[in-house]
Design an enzyme around this catalytic site. Structure first.
Site, PDB file in Angstrom:
ATOM      1  CB  THR A   1     -55.375 -25.168  -4.677  1.00 13.26           C
ATOM      2  OG1 THR A   1     -54.793 -25.560  -5.752  1.00 13.26           O
ATOM      3  CG2 THR A   1     -56.887 -24.682  -4.613  1.00 13.26           C
TER       4      THR A   1
ATOM      5  CE  LYS B   1     -55.143 -24.693  -9.128  1.00 18.38           C
ATOM      6  NZ  LYS B   1     -53.881 -24.913  -8.338  1.00 18.38           N
TER       7      LYS B   1
ATOM      8  CE  LYS C   1     -56.176 -29.260  -1.515  1.00 13.02           C
ATOM      9  NZ  LYS C   1     -56.377 -27.987  -1.892  1.00 13.02           N
TER      10      LYS C   1
END
Length: 299
Positions: free
Chosen positions: A99, A175, A243
């Site tokens: 990701t 995503k 994150k």
């Protein structure tokens, strides 16, 4: 469709291990790369052709590379700093499943192109369970020819593959938007369960009510079960959502797009990380709420 025999999986965490084993079941010669001795041994026991902590050890034999590390910095390290890219055969497809931001995806594609390597921007979702069963969801962008090259691999690891288009970065953007939802669902689930705890509602009862009513979500059902069981063994850590929701925030900032709910969720996960829960399961975000009694894991 080109011949596809040997595949390297770089990063044998919960997702990468499942992907590697799915490729073994599909009949590929699989090479696993990870710093963990235990992970490499587990994959060797599952039938891997070879394992190593060095990304370059099997480069000459590879028909495809799947990168399943944590972030863009690690992707760049395993592909470029290690010397892997320069050793791969020209035309080898590299499936980047981390990701990462759209800008990082584009930068990685440009770096691979210098070595005549082709990239699929292919983040995945489904967790360790679906990785292990070969039923991941892949949201991918890249040239049609790269999809064709990687079709046997995609068939081995995924139940659904979404072709987001030819532009690298679009897969990563899909995503990131997905992670907005995932992070907010976990955070609001934790908030609801914390409120139930404050109201002296048994959390197992609250969980049962929600999972049989309209307020349920996949994330609530999966993650709040960990809270009910008092088990914060990580499947995905608090720090992963620090994150990922950070990527959501950065992407929205570039679009001048407001994110009132995702911003709050990011603050909650950041608070949990700063309180020392960063390496625990992401459901541990509930621990930021003071003055409540949470279930303890049965011994």
């Amino acid at each position: 469709m080109s011949e596809m025999h040997s595949v390297a999986v770089i990063g044998l965490g919960s997702m990468g291990m499942g992907v590697a084993k799915s490729c073994i079941r599909a009949g590929f010669d699989v090479y696993g790369i990870d710093l963990s001795d235990a992970a490499r041994q587990a994959l060797a026991d599952a039938g891997a052709k070879g394992t190593s902590h060095q990304c370059t050890d099997f480069a000459a034999q590879l028909d495809a590379v799947i990168v399943l590390v944590v972030n863009a910095k690690q992707v760049k390290s395993v592909l470029f700093d290690s010397g892997l890219a320069v050793r791969l055969k020209a035309g080898t497809p590299v499936m980047v499943c981390a990701t990462i931001s759209a800008d990082d995806a584009k930068a990685i594609e440009a770096g691979l192109a210098q070595y005549d390597l082709r990239m699929l921007d292919a983040p995945v979702s489904g967790g360790a369970v679906k990785a292990a069963s070969g039923d991941l969801t892949v949201m991918a962008s890249g040239e049609a020819g790269v999809f064709d090259q990687l079709e046997p691999v995609l068939n081995a690891v995924a139940a659904r593959v979404y072709n987001v288009g030819p532009e690298i970065g679009k897969g990563s953007t899909v995503k990131i938007i997905h992670q907005l939802l995932a992070g907010v669902h976990i955070a609001v689930g934790a908030e609801a369960m914390a409120m139930a705890a404050r109201a002296d509602i048994p959390l197992d009862m609250m969980y049962d009510v929600v999972t049989n009513a309209a307020g349920n979500s996949w994330m609530f059902e999966n993650r709040m079960k960990h809270v009910v069981e008092g088990d914060y063994t990580p499947t995905s850590m608090v720090d992963i959502f620090v994150k990922d929701l950070g990527l959501v925030a950065d992407s929205a900032k570039a679009m001048h797009f407001p994110l009132p709910l995702a911003s709050t969720a990011l603050n909650m996960f950041t608070e949990a990380s700063n309180a020392g829960f960063g390496k625990e399961d992401d459901s541990a975000v509930i621990k930021i709420f003071s003055g409540i009694e949470l279930p303890k894991k049965e011994r």
